[in-house]
Design an enzyme around this catalytic site. Structure first.
Site, PDB file in Angstrom:
ATOM      1  N   TYR A 130      33.884  29.712  38.632  1.00  9.68           N
ATOM      2  CA  TYR A 130      34.519  29.569  39.951  1.00  9.68           C
ATOM      3  C   TYR A 130      33.553  29.990  41.057  1.00  9.68           C
ATOM      4  O   TYR A 130      33.278  29.235  41.990  1.00  9.68           O
ATOM      5  CB  TYR A 130      35.803  30.411  40.024  1.00  9.68           C
ATOM      6  CG  TYR A 130      36.262  30.693  41.439  1.00  9.68           C
ATOM      7  CD1 TYR A 130      36.738  29.667  42.251  1.00  9.68           C
ATOM      8  CD2 TYR A 130      36.195  31.987  41.980  1.00  9.68           C
ATOM      9  CE1 TYR A 130      37.145  29.920  43.566  1.00  9.68           C
ATOM     10  CE2 TYR A 130      36.593  32.241  43.282  1.00  9.68           C
ATOM     11  CZ  TYR A 130      37.066  31.211  44.072  1.00  9.68           C
ATOM     12  OH  TYR A 130      37.453  31.458  45.376  1.00  9.68           O
ATOM     13  N   LYS A 161      31.634  27.878  44.134  1.00  7.00           N
ATOM     14  CA  LYS A 161      31.768  28.195  45.564  1.00  7.00           C
ATOM     15  C   LYS A 161      30.388  28.483  46.168  1.00  7.00           C
ATOM     16  O   LYS A 161      30.107  28.103  47.301  1.00  7.00           O
ATOM     17  CB  LYS A 161      32.682  29.418  45.759  1.00  7.00           C
ATOM     18  CG  LYS A 161      34.140  29.195  45.385  1.00  7.00           C
ATOM     19  CD  LYS A 161      34.853  28.197  46.280  1.00  7.00           C
ATOM     20  CE  LYS A 161      35.104  28.716  47.679  1.00  7.00           C
ATOM     21  NZ  LYS A 161      35.908  27.740  48.481  1.00  7.00           N
ATOM     22  N   THR A 178      34.014  32.907  49.576  1.00 14.73           N
ATOM     23  CA  THR A 178      34.558  34.099  48.935  1.00 14.73           C
ATOM     24  C   THR A 178      33.492  35.169  48.723  1.00 14.73           C
ATOM     25  O   THR A 178      32.301  34.848  48.569  1.00 14.73           O
ATOM     26  CB  THR A 178      35.186  33.701  47.573  1.00 14.73           C
ATOM     27  OG1 THR A 178      35.395  34.868  46.783  1.00 14.73           O
ATOM     28  CG2 THR A 178      34.267  32.773  46.772  1.00 14.73           C
ATOM     29  N   ASP A 179      33.932  36.422  48.658  1.00 12.71           N
ATOM     30  CA  ASP A 179      33.012  37.526  48.327  1.00 12.71           C
ATOM     31  C   ASP A 179      32.423  37.368  46.923  1.00 12.71           C
ATOM     32  O   ASP A 179      31.383  37.930  46.608  1.00 12.71           O
ATOM     33  CB  ASP A 179      33.727  38.885  48.455  1.00 12.71           C
ATOM     34  CG  ASP A 179      34.960  39.042  47.576  1.00 12.71           C
ATOM     35  OD1 ASP A 179      35.368  38.077  46.894  1.00 12.71           O
ATOM     36  OD2 ASP A 179      35.534  40.161  47.571  1.00 12.71           O
ATOM     37  N   GLU A 180      33.106  36.561  46.088  1.00 14.52           N
ATOM     38  CA  GLU A 180      32.676  36.471  44.686  1.00 14.52           C
ATOM     39  C   GLU A 180      31.309  35.809  44.539  1.00 14.52           C
ATOM     40  O   GLU A 180      30.667  35.939  43.506  1.00 14.52           O
ATOM     41  CB  GLU A 180      33.753  35.762  43.851  1.00 14.52           C
ATOM     42  CG  GLU A 180      35.070  36.494  43.964  1.00 14.52           C
ATOM     43  CD  GLU A 180      36.139  36.049  42.982  1.00 14.52           C
ATOM     44  OE1 GLU A 180      35.811  35.567  41.903  1.00 14.52           O
ATOM     45  OE2 GLU A 180      37.319  36.220  43.334  1.00 14.52           O
TER      46      GLU A 180
END
Ligand code: NAD
Ligand code: TYD
Length: 337
Positions: A152, A156, A126-128
């Site tokens: 979260y 990741k 994810t970009d997060e």
């Protein structure tokens, strides 16, 4: 090709499985390994359940024996790991299962891929993991530092680091995809867009965090699925590929679009207490995916959002059943307004 897809009963994994079964002529077998947590739903896959190439196995990616049995049962070309705990609000309330599934589960899969000589491992990230942008900063490239801010995104990021460590240490062929916020059919209605669509349809309040001005870069789930597939087929081992929709909008703009399309009153939108540690802005630079994989997003956001809203209108039974469970208003329930 023989493929193991994990988390294939969730939002993106189910769209991915249906897409490749429909579009790719060289698929001999897809094994979907999914634990069917609160977010997994076999109804998402009813279109392909009678396809002889498709096999579902209920199981946990963190369980060594289950994973070993599946991976050693055939000569697989590819594992695509979608399985994860995926909702930031839940990770704020309790991060244990995030660390367990997202980090340990990835490690168990990587080990099984290594032992059984699976040709390629694709980690869906994810970009997060890049953290948050200010309004003025350029979009994230693959060279941005990894500075996650929620439990979260930290879990990741841990998984991404493990994947790259298996590439460097064990020469396992790994590619990582990092994508921005997805929207589209079959998204679990705890996430922003389907929560707001389904609440607005029932004249319920739309809880907008903070001042509603946080920015996300929205991409249609099928553009993301196509990106993951292009990385699986044409990506280079040990590389990371960013995917984004080029659709940066403030949350309040999205909320207004949803009420407008549904013909509802925007008094339904209610500002509520902000999410702790709420990342301000995400935006993806996907130049590398375009130049190296030939990938570009194809969906127009305005029509994609309209079609998504239509899908939720036509599939009320799908989300009503989910919303009758104890899954929603997670943030509000645990943090109050
Ligand atoms: P989702 O929550 O809809 O689906 C997750 C799936 O994983 C579910 O079917 C669930 O049953 C399964 N699962 C959970 N724990 C498992 C376990 N221990 N063993 C086996 N299966 C398990 O998530 P999603 O939105 O489809 O996201 C899929 C992946 O894409 C995730 O890895 C997520 O981090 C990543 N991602 C999501 C977005 C987004 O906007 N939704 C954006 C970028 C990346
Ligand atoms: P979300 O779908 O949870 O994705 P993420 O936090 O992973 O980006 O949320 C998207 C944006 O919408 C995010 O800025 C938080 C905001 N949001 C709300 O304002 N209200 C809500 O009820 C939810 C679920 C999200």
């Amino acid at each position: 090709m023989k493929i193991i897809v994990t988390g294939g009963a969730g939002f993106i994994g189910s769209n991915f499985i249906k897409m490749i079964l429909a579009d790719c002529s060289n698929i001999q077998k897809i094994v979907n390994l999914d634990l069917l947590t609160y977010a997994g739903n076999l109804a998402n896959l009813k279109d392909v359940e009678s396809d002889s190439r498709y096999h579902f196995i209920k199981g946990d990616i963190t369980d060594y024996d289950t994973v070993e049995k599946i991976v050693s049962a055939d000569k697989f070309d590819l594992i695509v790991n979608f399985a994860a705990e995926s909702h930031v609000d839940r990770s704020i309330y309790d991060s244990r299962v995030f660390v367990h599934t997202n980090i340990l589960g990835t490690q168990v899969l990587l080990d099984a891929a290594k032992r059984n000589k699976v040709n390629r491992f694709c980690q869906v990230s994810t970009d997060e993991v890049y953290g948050s942008l200010t309004d003025k900063e350029p979009s994230f490239t693959e060279d941005n530092p990894i500075t996650p801010s929620s439990p979260y995104s930290a879990s990741k990021a841990g998984a991404d680091h493990l994947c790259l460590s298996y590439y460097h240490t064990h020469k396992l062929d790994v590619v990582i995809t990092r994508c921005s916020n997805n929207y589209g059919p079959y998204q679990f209605p705890e996430k922003f867009i389907p929560l707001f669509i389904s609440n607005a349809m029932d004249e319920k309040k739309l809880p907008l965090y903070g001042d509603g001005k946080n920015i996300r870069d929205w991409i249609h789930v099928l553009d993301h699925a196509a990106g993951v597939w292009s990385a699986c087929i044409n990506g280079k081992a040990g590389e990371v590929y960013n995917f984004g929709g080029g659709n940066e909008y403030g949350n309040i703009e999205i909320a207004n679009k949803i009420v407008d399309i549904l013909g509802k009153d925007n008094s339904l939108i209610e500002l509520v207490r902000d999410r702790p540690g709420h990342d301000w802005r995400y935006a993806m630079d996907y130049t590398k995916a375009t130049s190296e994989l030939g990938w570009i997003p194809k969906f127009n956001f305005e029509s994609g959002l309209k079609d998504t809203i239509e899908w939720y209108q036509e599939n009320r039974a799908w989300w009503e059943e989910i919303k009758s469970g104890d899954y929603l208003n997670y943030y509000e329930k645990h943090y109050g307004k």
